[in-house]
Design an enzyme around this catalytic site. Structure first.
Site, short mmCIF file in Angstrom:
data_model
loop_
_atom_site.label_atom_id
_atom_site.label_comp_id
_atom_site.label_asym_id
_atom_site.label_seq_id
_atom_site.Cartn_x
_atom_site.Cartn_y
_atom_site.Cartn_z
N TYR A 130 0.84 -1.19 0.00
CA TYR A 130 0.00 0.00 0.00
C TYR A 130 0.87 1.24 0.00
O TYR A 130 0.56 2.23 -0.67
CB TYR A 130 -0.94 -0.01 1.21
CG TYR A 130 -1.92 -1.16 1.16
CD1 TYR A 130 -3.08 -1.07 0.42
CD2 TYR A 130 -1.67 -2.34 1.86
CE1 TYR A 130 -3.98 -2.13 0.35
CE2 TYR A 130 -2.56 -3.40 1.81
CZ TYR A 130 -3.70 -3.29 1.05
OH TYR A 130 -4.59 -4.34 0.99
N ASN A 142 -12.34 -0.72 -5.10
CA ASN A 142 -12.14 -1.01 -6.52
C ASN A 142 -13.38 -1.72 -7.06
O ASN A 142 -13.70 -2.82 -6.62
CB ASN A 142 -10.89 -1.88 -6.68
CG ASN A 142 -10.67 -2.39 -8.09
OD1 ASN A 142 -11.32 -1.97 -9.04
ND2 ASN A 142 -9.75 -3.32 -8.22
N CYS A 186 -6.30 -5.29 -7.73
CA CYS A 186 -6.13 -4.93 -6.33
C CYS A 186 -5.60 -6.11 -5.51
O CYS A 186 -5.01 -5.91 -4.44
CB CYS A 186 -7.43 -4.41 -5.75
SG CYS A 186 -8.85 -5.50 -5.96
N HIS A 187 -5.74 -7.32 -6.03
CA HIS A 187 -5.21 -8.50 -5.32
C HIS A 187 -3.69 -8.50 -5.27
O HIS A 187 -3.10 -9.20 -4.47
CB HIS A 187 -5.72 -9.79 -5.98
CG HIS A 187 -5.31 -9.96 -7.40
ND1 HIS A 187 -6.00 -9.35 -8.44
CD2 HIS A 187 -4.30 -10.65 -7.97
CE1 HIS A 187 -5.42 -9.68 -9.59
NE2 HIS A 187 -4.39 -10.47 -9.33
N GLU A 196 -1.12 -16.40 -10.86
CA GLU A 196 -0.27 -15.51 -11.65
C GLU A 196 1.21 -15.84 -11.51
O GLU A 196 2.05 -15.21 -12.16
CB GLU A 196 -0.51 -14.05 -11.24
CG GLU A 196 -1.88 -13.55 -11.61
CD GLU A 196 -2.09 -12.09 -11.30
OE1 GLU A 196 -1.15 -11.42 -10.82
OE2 GLU A 196 -3.21 -11.60 -11.54
#
Length: 176
Positions: free
Chosen positions: A104, A127, A135-136, A162
């Site tokens: 953040y 979001n 946002c993950h 990912e």
């Protein structure tokens, strides 16, 4: 999440490995994507041909993402409503590469407001189109997976999907 009052609005449900996502689009683009645990009672809306086109593009893009054929969502038009600050945070999220994470604080510094770490967290949580706007990929400064609208398990699943092997502190992310 409240749907925009737009006569072009169309809604659909998209089946994914993380559950059924509810999507809404206007003529301008995708405006809302909800995780299964955040779903509200939306009316089914056929909407305009333009909104339907955006939902079809979203459905295709998500299918390709979940099968490993897509790493980014260019080509999916967005119609995200929010404050200028929220939109600046969401734009910063779009710059986080596939399979990487940021804190953040990293996002706060990126938008030129290094003391706004908590505000970044709040904007991240607001979001309207998670996964597409990743946002993950934002985690705590200590490397821990922190709050996520879809649940921590979903956040971890997405990061592992990912190929994010480690969090910021080097801790291994393990599939659930």
């Amino acid at each position: 999440m409240k749907l925009p009052e737009d006569p072009s609005l169309a809604t659909t449900v998209i089946d994914t490995p993380i559950g059924e996502l509810r999507a809404a689009s206007t003529d301008r683009g995708l405006c809302v994507l909800l995780f299964p645990n955040k779903q509200a009672a939306w009316p089914e809306k056929q909407g305009s041909a333009g909104a339907q086109k955006h939902l079809a593009a979203t459905r295709t893009a998500l299918a390709e993402y979940f099968t490993g054929k897509r790493k980014e969502f260019s080509g999916v038009a967005l119609d995200m409503q929010g404050t200028d600050f929220q939109r600046s945070v969401w734009s910063a999220l779009l710059t986080i590469p596939f399979g990487e994470t940021r804190s953040y604080g990293d996002i706060a510094r990126q938008i030129g407001n290094p003391k706004a770490v908590r505000a970044v967290g709040l904007a991240n949580g607001q979001n309207p189109v998670p996964v597409i706007v990743p946002c993950h990929r934002v985690i705590g400064a200590n490397g821990k997976l922190t709050g996520f609208g879809g649940g921590i398990e979903t956040k971890q699943w997405l990061l592992v999907h990912e190929g994010a092997k480690k969090s910021l502190n080097g801790e291994m992310l393990l599939p659930l």
